[in-house]
Write a protein that holds these residues in place. Structure first.
Motif, PDB file in Angstrom:
ATOM      1  N   LEU A   1      17.838 -12.460 -68.202  1.00 29.36           N
ATOM      2  CA  LEU A   1      17.575 -11.965 -66.859  1.00 29.36           C
ATOM      3  C   LEU A   1      17.747 -10.454 -66.772  1.00 29.36           C
ATOM      4  O   LEU A   1      16.934  -9.756 -66.143  1.00 29.36           O
ATOM      5  N   MET A   2      18.792  -9.938 -67.423  1.00 31.47           N
ATOM      6  CA  MET A   2      19.005  -8.489 -67.411  1.00 31.47           C
ATOM      7  C   MET A   2      17.883  -7.761 -68.144  1.00 31.47           C
ATOM      8  O   MET A   2      17.465  -6.673 -67.747  1.00 31.47           O
ATOM      9  N   ARG A   3      17.394  -8.360 -69.221  1.00 31.60           N
ATOM     10  CA  ARG A   3      16.286  -7.722 -69.946  1.00 31.60           C
ATOM     11  C   ARG A   3      15.017  -7.713 -69.100  1.00 31.60           C
ATOM     12  O   ARG A   3      14.268  -6.734 -69.106  1.00 31.60           O
ATOM     13  N   ILE A   4      14.766  -8.787 -68.364  1.00 31.52           N
ATOM     14  CA  ILE A   4      13.606  -8.827 -67.468  1.00 31.52           C
ATOM     15  C   ILE A   4      13.734  -7.755 -66.398  1.00 31.52           C
ATOM     16  O   ILE A   4      12.762  -7.069 -66.058  1.00 31.52           O
ATOM     17  N   ALA A   5      14.954  -7.587 -65.869  1.00 30.73           N
ATOM     18  CA  ALA A   5      15.185  -6.544 -64.865  1.00 30.73           C
ATOM     19  C   ALA A   5      14.914  -5.162 -65.458  1.00 30.73           C
ATOM     20  O   ALA A   5      14.251  -4.326 -64.832  1.00 30.73           O
ATOM     21  N   ALA A   6      15.417  -4.918 -66.676  1.00 26.98           N
ATOM     22  CA  ALA A   6      15.211  -3.619 -67.323  1.00 26.98           C
ATOM     23  C   ALA A   6      13.740  -3.375 -67.604  1.00 26.98           C
ATOM     24  O   ALA A   6      13.221  -2.268 -67.400  1.00 26.98           O
ATOM     25  N   GLN A   7      13.029  -4.402 -68.061  1.00 26.43           N
ATOM     26  CA  GLN A   7      11.600  -4.256 -68.336  1.00 26.43           C
ATOM     27  C   GLN A   7      10.830  -3.975 -67.049  1.00 26.43           C
ATOM     28  O   GLN A   7       9.856  -3.203 -67.053  1.00 26.43           O
ATOM     29  N   SER A   8      11.258  -4.583 -65.957  1.00 29.90           N
ATOM     30  CA  SER A   8      10.603  -4.341 -64.661  1.00 29.90           C
ATOM     31  C   SER A   8      10.791  -2.893 -64.221  1.00 29.90           C
ATOM     32  O   SER A   8       9.861  -2.259 -63.699  1.00 29.90           O
ATOM     33  N   ILE A   9      11.990  -2.371 -64.438  1.00 28.28           N
ATOM     34  CA  ILE A   9      12.266  -0.972 -64.097  1.00 28.28           C
ATOM     35  C   ILE A   9      11.415  -0.042 -64.954  1.00 28.28           C
ATOM     36  O   ILE A   9      10.754   0.869 -64.446  1.00 28.28           O
TER      37      ILE A   9
ATOM     38  N   GLU B   1       8.558   8.001 -51.145  1.00 34.61           N
ATOM     39  CA  GLU B   1       7.975   7.716 -52.462  1.00 34.61           C
ATOM     40  C   GLU B   1       8.918   6.861 -53.297  1.00 34.61           C
ATOM     41  O   GLU B   1       8.472   5.965 -54.039  1.00 34.61           O
ATOM     42  N   ALA B   2      10.224   7.119 -53.192  1.00 31.33           N
ATOM     43  CA  ALA B   2      11.204   6.320 -53.928  1.00 31.33           C
ATOM     44  C   ALA B   2      11.181   4.869 -53.466  1.00 31.33           C
ATOM     45  O   ALA B   2      11.333   3.941 -54.274  1.00 31.33           O
ATOM     46  N   GLN B   3      10.989   4.650 -52.174  1.00 36.62           N
ATOM     47  CA  GLN B   3      10.915   3.284 -51.662  1.00 36.62           C
ATOM     48  C   GLN B   3       9.703   2.549 -52.238  1.00 36.62           C
ATOM     49  O   GLN B   3       9.754   1.336 -52.491  1.00 36.62           O
ATOM     50  N   VAL B   4       8.621   3.280 -52.458  1.00 38.35           N
ATOM     51  CA  VAL B   4       7.440   2.686 -53.085  1.00 38.35           C
ATOM     52  C   VAL B   4       7.764   2.256 -54.514  1.00 38.35           C
ATOM     53  O   VAL B   4       7.365   1.172 -54.966  1.00 38.35           O
ATOM     54  N   VAL B   5       8.506   3.108 -55.240  1.00 40.46           N
ATOM     55  CA  VAL B   5       8.911   2.764 -56.607  1.00 40.46           C
ATOM     56  C   VAL B   5       9.780   1.512 -56.595  1.00 40.46           C
ATOM     57  O   VAL B   5       9.607   0.598 -57.421  1.00 40.46           O
ATOM     58  N   LEU B   6      10.726   1.435 -55.660  1.00 39.43           N
ATOM     59  CA  LEU B   6      11.612   0.267 -55.573  1.00 39.43           C
ATOM     60  C   LEU B   6      10.816  -0.999 -55.276  1.00 39.43           C
ATOM     61  O   LEU B   6      11.096  -2.068 -55.835  1.00 39.43           O
ATOM     62  N   ALA B   7       9.838  -0.895 -54.404  1.00 41.31           N
ATOM     63  CA  ALA B   7       8.995  -2.059 -54.103  1.00 41.31           C
ATOM     64  C   ALA B   7       8.236  -2.501 -55.349  1.00 41.31           C
ATOM     65  O   ALA B   7       8.087  -3.705 -55.618  1.00 41.31           O
ATOM     66  N   ARG B   8       7.779  -1.521 -56.126  1.00 41.85           N
ATOM     67  CA  ARG B   8       7.045  -1.839 -57.358  1.00 41.85           C
ATOM     68  C   ARG B   8       7.963  -2.530 -58.369  1.00 41.85           C
ATOM     69  O   ARG B   8       7.555  -3.472 -59.050  1.00 41.85           O
TER      70      ARG B   8
ATOM     71  N   ARG C   1       7.433  -6.356 -59.866  1.00 43.47           N
ATOM     72  CA  ARG C   1       7.364  -6.655 -61.293  1.00 43.47           C
ATOM     73  C   ARG C   1       8.479  -7.610 -61.706  1.00 43.47           C
ATOM     74  O   ARG C   1       8.295  -8.461 -62.578  1.00 43.47           O
ATOM     75  N   LEU C   2       9.644  -7.460 -61.080  1.00 44.97           N
ATOM     76  CA  LEU C   2      10.760  -8.362 -61.375  1.00 44.97           C
ATOM     77  C   LEU C   2      10.410  -9.789 -60.965  1.00 44.97           C
ATOM     78  O   LEU C   2      10.640 -10.743 -61.728  1.00 44.97           O
ATOM     79  N   SER C   3       9.844  -9.954 -59.789  1.00 43.55           N
ATOM     80  CA  SER C   3       9.465 -11.281 -59.320  1.00 43.55           C
ATOM     81  C   SER C   3       8.452 -11.921 -60.259  1.00 43.55           C
ATOM     82  O   SER C   3       8.583 -13.098 -60.627  1.00 43.55           O
TER      83      SER C   3
ATOM     84  N   ALA D   1      17.888 -19.843 -61.665  1.00 37.84           N
ATOM     85  CA  ALA D   1      18.190 -18.734 -62.577  1.00 37.84           C
ATOM     86  C   ALA D   1      17.285 -17.555 -62.226  1.00 37.84           C
ATOM     87  O   ALA D   1      16.234 -17.340 -62.817  1.00 37.84           O
ATOM     88  N   TYR D   2      17.677 -16.852 -61.211  1.00 34.54           N
ATOM     89  CA  TYR D   2      16.928 -15.683 -60.781  1.00 34.54           C
ATOM     90  C   TYR D   2      17.940 -14.600 -60.419  1.00 34.54           C
ATOM     91  O   TYR D   2      19.152 -14.841 -60.324  1.00 34.54           O
ATOM     92  N   LEU D   3      17.458 -13.398 -60.256  1.00 39.45           N
ATOM     93  CA  LEU D   3      18.360 -12.330 -59.817  1.00 39.45           C
ATOM     94  C   LEU D   3      17.639 -11.436 -58.833  1.00 39.45           C
ATOM     95  O   LEU D   3      16.407 -11.391 -58.780  1.00 39.45           O
ATOM     96  N   GLU D   4      18.428 -10.728 -58.055  1.00 38.82           N
ATOM     97  CA  GLU D   4      17.909  -9.757 -57.104  1.00 38.82           C
ATOM     98  C   GLU D   4      18.540  -8.405 -57.399  1.00 38.82           C
ATOM     99  O   GLU D   4      19.676  -8.324 -57.879  1.00 38.82           O
ATOM    100  N   LEU D   5      17.791  -7.359 -57.123  1.00 39.93           N
ATOM    101  CA  LEU D   5      18.280  -5.997 -57.295  1.00 39.93           C
ATOM    102  C   LEU D   5      18.487  -5.369 -55.926  1.00 39.93           C
ATOM    103  O   LEU D   5      17.548  -5.263 -55.133  1.00 39.93           O
TER     104      LEU D   5
END
Length: 296
Positions: free
Chosen positions: A194-202, A231-238, A242-244, A256-260
């Motif tokens: 899950l952490m790797r998926i989060a990192a890849q999404s970032i 603009e930062a909020q747009v990045v966070l939405a992106r 990608r995480l979803s 087995a899911y996570l939220e940021l």
């Protein structure tokens, strides 16, 4: 003399090092003109001799070829002297490769500079090993993003440049929600996935100029140059999109899911270090939590 020239050519034709010979002029496009390549040069570049003769070595260069290395090479050509550079060239297939190039001026019988020889060795394997070692040193093993130390080292330079140029810099703290529950419920392996998926999404959602790192087992940091709050909020939405998508594609067990959760601020003159900016971002994250609790 013809015998000596023929003997020299036989030696060069069978040499392991790649050899390219160009005319001394013109140096500017369409020059320098290639007049000889040995079989090793053809093997290294993927081009047939007929495809290189009459063209410029620039055909081997591409978008990631270092301009500083090209300037060093151009200065040596202009001055008629030797030099050695590490150059990123491109194979005929489009694949980049590294070459250690030694430029050697060639003179005719009268002592006049007539040609240049470029003796080249493929150093791609060494660069790959160096890159792998670099990644081990600077990366967080679990996420492949910058580790904490490297994030703040690179981030400090990023912040100094933004403040000096008077441009906005967004600092973002991303916190994984309920990581302990995930580890206890699904085990360490799923938690790491899950952490790797989060990192890849970032990593997939940001630009090359942005700085991303894992700051703790459940926190990521972002520094976004030339980026305002909207603009930062747009990045966070992106990132969240990608995480979803990444969680769905992974086919993990139900639950087995996570939220940021994100805290955001714009770095200001009062922030001497990225740590200070991220602390303010952390404060904003806690403030959002308190407002959410109050609203509930």
């Amino acid at each position: 003399m013809p015998f000596q020239l023929n003997l020299f050519r036989q030696i060069v034709d069978h040499a392991h090092d790649a050899v390219m010979v160009t005319e001394v002029a013109p140096l500017q496009p369409p020059g320098p003109i290639i007049v000889y390549v040995n079989p090793a040069m053809c093997r290294m570049s993927g081009y047939d001799a007929s495809e290189l003769l009459g063209r410029s070595p620039r055909v081997l260069q591409g978008p990631l070829t270092d301009p500083a290395a090209l300037l060093q090479l151009s200065a040596a050509l202009r001055d008629g002297r030797q030099t050695t550079v590490e150059l990123l060239n491109y194979h005929r297939s489009g694949t980049p490769y590294w070459a250690r190039l030694h430029l050697l001026p060639l003179f005719d019988e009268s002592g006049e500079l007539s040609h240049f020889a470029a003796l080249q060795q493929d150093t791609t394997a060494r660069h790959i090993r160096s890159e792998a070692l670099y990644r081990i040193v600077v990366s967080d093993e679990a996420s492949s993003l910058f580790n904490r130390q490297m994030f703040f080292d690179v981030g400090a330079k990023c912040m100094q440049l933004a403040l000096r140029q008077g441009k906005p810099l967004a600092a973002v703290l991303l916190e994984v929600d309920d990581l302990c529950r995930l580890s206890k419920s699904y085990g360490q392996l799923v938690s790491q996935m899950l952490m790797r998926i989060a990192a890849q999404s970032i990593a997939a959602a940001i630009r090359e100029s942005d700085v991303a790192g894992r700051l703790s087992p459940q926190e990521f940091g972002l520094l976004l140059p030339e980026t305002g709050e909207a603009e930062a909020q747009v990045v966070l939405a992106r990132i969240r999109e990608r995480l979803s998508a990444g969680l769905i594609e992974a086919g993990l067990p139900d639950g087995a899911y996570l939220e940021l959760r994100a805290g955001l601020c714009l770095a200001g003159a009062g922030d001497r270090t990225p740590e200070q900016a991220l602390e303010r971002a952390r404060g904003n994250l806690r403030g959002e939590d308190q407002r959410s609790d109050a609203g509930g």
